[in-house]
Design a protein around this motif. Structure first.
Motif, PDB file in Angstrom:
ATOM      1  N   ARG A 161       1.272   4.538   9.812  1.00 23.51           N
ATOM      2  CA  ARG A 161       2.652   4.293   9.375  1.00 23.51           C
ATOM      3  C   ARG A 161       3.533   3.868  10.549  1.00 23.51           C
TER       4      ARG A 161
ATOM      5  N   ASP B 190      -3.069   8.640   9.082  1.00 21.43           N
ATOM      6  CA  ASP B 190      -2.085   8.095   8.145  1.00 21.43           C
ATOM      7  C   ASP B 190      -0.721   7.957   8.832  1.00 21.43           C
TER       8      ASP B 190
ATOM      9  N   PRO C 254      -4.740  -0.076   4.861  1.00 19.79           N
ATOM     10  CA  PRO C 254      -3.595  -0.064   5.779  1.00 19.79           C
ATOM     11  C   PRO C 254      -4.010  -0.358   7.226  1.00 19.79           C
TER      12      PRO C 254
ATOM     13  N   THR D  99       0.825  -1.217   0.000  1.00 15.58           N
ATOM     14  CA  THR D  99       0.000   0.000   0.000  1.00 15.58           C
ATOM     15  C   THR D  99       0.856   1.263   0.000  1.00 15.58           C
ATOM     16  N   ARG D 100       2.142   1.086  -0.189  1.00 19.01           N
ATOM     17  CA  ARG D 100       3.122   2.183  -0.266  1.00 19.01           C
ATOM     18  C   ARG D 100       3.197   3.012   1.022  1.00 19.01           C
ATOM     19  N   MET D 101       2.798   2.398   2.138  1.00 18.02           N
ATOM     20  CA  MET D 101       2.917   3.102   3.411  1.00 18.02           C
ATOM     21  C   MET D 101       4.380   3.103   3.869  1.00 18.02           C
TER      22      MET D 101
END
Lengths: 490, 214
Positions: free
Chosen positions: A165, A161, A245, A31-33
């Motif tokens: 992360r 967000d 996420p 998820t490109r986190m």
């Protein structure tokens, strides 16, 4: 030569890193986190720390199932497991290193005529079923709590967000630590009893020989993570990577927690000290724990209707087909290794029912006239001895197992040079050290003779009914036997 | 990690400033139309200039948010939704600006009996825009309140449709030149369009809200 034999285990380690890293940080990268490089670095460092610090507990269970005491035997078992994983992956069948390695150990047990420790096998099999269910329950519970929390607090989407992360980084570290601690047994467990390494003195701390073995396995897991896991994350396991996420965070945390509780000796000690039943320390499949976690979240979200019975069937199929194939492959490979390459695949312990053994058994209330007929007879295979005892005595199953346990010849010679490296490996009391020093140079044919002598010499060696103390004692005795047994020395 | 904390705070502030700008423009729009209908053209033109400036400020803010989201890899999952939301909100502001500029250019003549209906229409439209901004704000911070705001947008949008239709019927039943009728109709349709665009934003937020639910 040792490294050559170890190569199959290291290959298993590489494949574990390549295949299972996705279960730790796949969704975070998918998820490109998190960037792959960051995730891989965190996972590699913590997988090694977990393997070295906490790997012993779960790995020990495999030694109970089958203590493969010759390097060639360990090599063959690990190779057969690795080939099974490779072959079944190629066929597109669900496969887990955990199930493959258990099949390989049982294959070794059967080939060498060892008795399969049924309670241990049952313990292992039950954790296979329990781990995905437990992960599911954790994930279900976390989801409900998190949803309730999210509905009652006002957090900006950008803050959320950020927190997600941070959460994913922490879970990747915890997951990697737990994976290392729990699954190093799959990679290096079969080498524990035939470990070619010596303890390693690093400036700040000292690693015992098992920890050095686990370190080498951990390093290969890390190499697997760096070299191949991104490819695996990108091509397989799309189901779990479709998660949001936040849901991924829940699933991964549930999975890491399951790996942790099936590996943590500290947790076991805590439970013991509280007088609570302990959780068996067994390597479990991280992929199946992830599937359990995904099902848990989906259940909390959509209810029972969404259960994918096909997926569950695939897991059950993995429980059966993988150990069977790997066990069969191990059996035939051991045959080839022993008869074609002429390598010893195990160092057999003789079993001798001597007069001392009969007397000892009588003090424990195990008496049978048939035992006298067997006096002095040497058995090489416990499985055969069991058959003979069944025919010639009236003892029940537990009595027979006791006779076998007490007749096992370990030939324990307490030698001074090894004594000090042993003392550094475990937390012995001054009284315990003193007794060991006094016994230097003495030879004990049977393990129980050593235990009786130790108990007589110092009260610290006597079990006192306290579960924690008694488990400690068991671990120490096991360590002494493995260090000083003449039979298991090459 | 510290940079990401800082960037997050900056971005939150920018998004808030963007939404504040829309609210500000909507208030000036409401007042501007009032001054226009009262015949105070000087103050009206002042409001036109203010709205024009606010619109270009909002464009800058939106571009900066977009750039920051991509450069700092923030919100990878919801990034597309957030950008669409900001762009659609910006469309509402654009519609406000175009309408008031057209009003300034064409200066449609409005009889006294129509003025109160026009004021009511502008009130309904600006209320829809204000609720839209509240919806977008709550999408970022408080998902559970989003449905309430969406319902309110719909009520105001419906109200603006009704007033608009009533006004158009009145205009076309009056004895005035057809070109004047068409000019006024165009003005009313432009106003209704603003409420429609606000409703579209609300509908989008409703979908994004479901996507964001854990």
């Amino acid at each position: 030569m040792s490294w050559l034999f170890l190569s199959s285990g290291l290959f298993l380690g590489w494949s574990l890193g390549a295949n299972n890293a996705g279960n730790i940080f796949g969704p975070a990268v998918g998820t490109r986190m998190l960037k792959f490089r960051t995730a891989a670095l965190i996972a590699s460092v913590f997988v090694i720390i977990g393997a070295v610090i906490s790997g012993a507990g779960a790995a020990h269970t495999y030694s109970q199932l089958g203590a493969i005491n010759a390097l060639a035997g360990s090599f063959t078992a690990a190779l057969a497991a690795a080939l099974t994983v490779l072959w079944m992956t190629k066929l597109g069948l669900p496969v887990s290193t955990t199930q493959a390695i258990v099949g390989a150990i049982v294959g070794w047990d059967i080939f060498t005529g060892n008795l399969i420790d049924k309670p241990t096998l049952f313990k292992i099999l039950s954790t296979w079923v329990a781990s995905p269910i437990l992960a599911g329950i954790f994930a279900f519970f976390f989801y409900i709590v998190l949803k309730h929390y999210m509905n009652h607090v006002k957090i900006h989407i950008l803050d959320m967000d950020l927190y997600t992360r941070i959460g994913l980084v922490l879970v990747a570290a915890f997951g990697a630590y737990s994976l290392g601690a729990n699954n190093i047994g799959n990679v290096m467990g079969v080498f524990v009893s035939s470990n070619p390494f010596k303890p390693l003195n690093l400036i700040l701390f000292r690693l015992n020989d098992t920890q050095v073995l686990f370190l080498s396995g951990g390093v290969f897991i890390a190499i697997g993570i760096y070299t191949y896991s991104l490819k695996v994350i990108r091509t397989v396991g799309k189901d779990i990577f479709k998660l949001s996420p936040m849901a991924a965070l829940i699933v991964l945390f549930a999975e890491a927690l399951v790996l942790f509780i099936f590996a943590s000796e500290r947790l076991e000690r805590l439970l013991l000290s509280l007088g609570l039943p302990t959780i068996p320390l067994v390597p479990v499949s991280s992929s199946q724990a992830v599937v359990g976690g995904v099902v848990g979240v989906a259940l909390a979200k959509k209810g029972w209707r969404m259960i994918n019975y096909k997926l569950l069937l695939r897991i059950v199929w993995g429980w059966v087909a993988t150990p069977l194939s790997s066990g069969l492959l191990t059996f035939f490979s051991l045959f080839i290794m022993q008869n074609v390459f002429l390598q010893p695949v195990h160092f057999p312990h003789p079993y001798v029912v001597s007069q001392e053994v009969i007397t000892k058994l009588e003090t424990m209330g195990i008496e049978d006239p048939g035992l006298y007929q067997l006096e002095g007879k040497v058995f090489k295979r416990p499985a055969k001895m069991k058959r003979v005892l069944e025919q010639r005595t009236f003892l029940d199953e537990s009595g027979i197992l006791k006779v076998i346990e007490y007749s096992r010849v370990d030939s324990i010679l307490i030698d001074t040079t090894r004594l000090y490296s042993l003392i550094g490996n475990a937390d012995f009391t001054p009284c315990q050290i003193k007794t060991l020093e006094k016994l230097a140079g003495k030879l004990f044919i049977y393990k129980w003779q050593l235990v009786d002598t130790l108990e007589k010499m110092c009260k610290d060696w006597r079990p006192n009914g306290d579960a924690l103390h008694d488990k400690d004692l068991e671990d120490k005795i096991r360590l002494i036997v493995s260090k000083f047994s003449l039979i298991e020395r090459d | 990690m510290f940079t990401i904390f800082k960037k997050t705070r900056e971005l939150e502030a920018e998004i808030n400033r963007f939404l504040d700008t829309i609210i500000e423009a909507s208030v000036h729009f409401q007042e501007g139309i009032k001054y226009f209908l009262q015949g105070d053209l000087e103050t009206f033109e002042e409001k036109v200039r203010i709205i024009d400036r606010l619109e270009s400020n909002a464009d800058q803010l939106r571009r900066s948010v977009e750039e920051n989201l991509y450069l700092n890899m923030l919100l990878p999952e919801a990034r597309g939704d957030v950008l669409a939301l900001l762009e659609n909100s910006d469309d509402v502001l654009n519609a406000i600006e175009e309408t008031i500029i057209e009003c300034s250019v064409e200066k449609p003549s409005c009889t006294d009996e129509l003025k109160s209906d026009f004021l009511n229409l502008v009130d309904a439209v600006t209320s829809a825009v204000e609720e839209m901004v509240a919806t977008v704000r709550d999408y970022f911070t408080n998902l559970s309140d989003v449905p309430n705001h969406i319902t309110k947008i719909k009520v105001h949008e419906h109200e603006s449709d009704e007033i608009g239709e009533k006004l158009r019927r009145k205009i076309f039943s009056k004895q005035i030149e057809l070109c004047e009728k068409l000019q006024l109709r165009d003005f009313i349709l432009r106003l209704e369009k603003i409420a429609d665009l606000a409703e579209d934003v609300g509908d989008r937020v409703d979908i994004y809200r479901i996507k964001r639910m854990v």
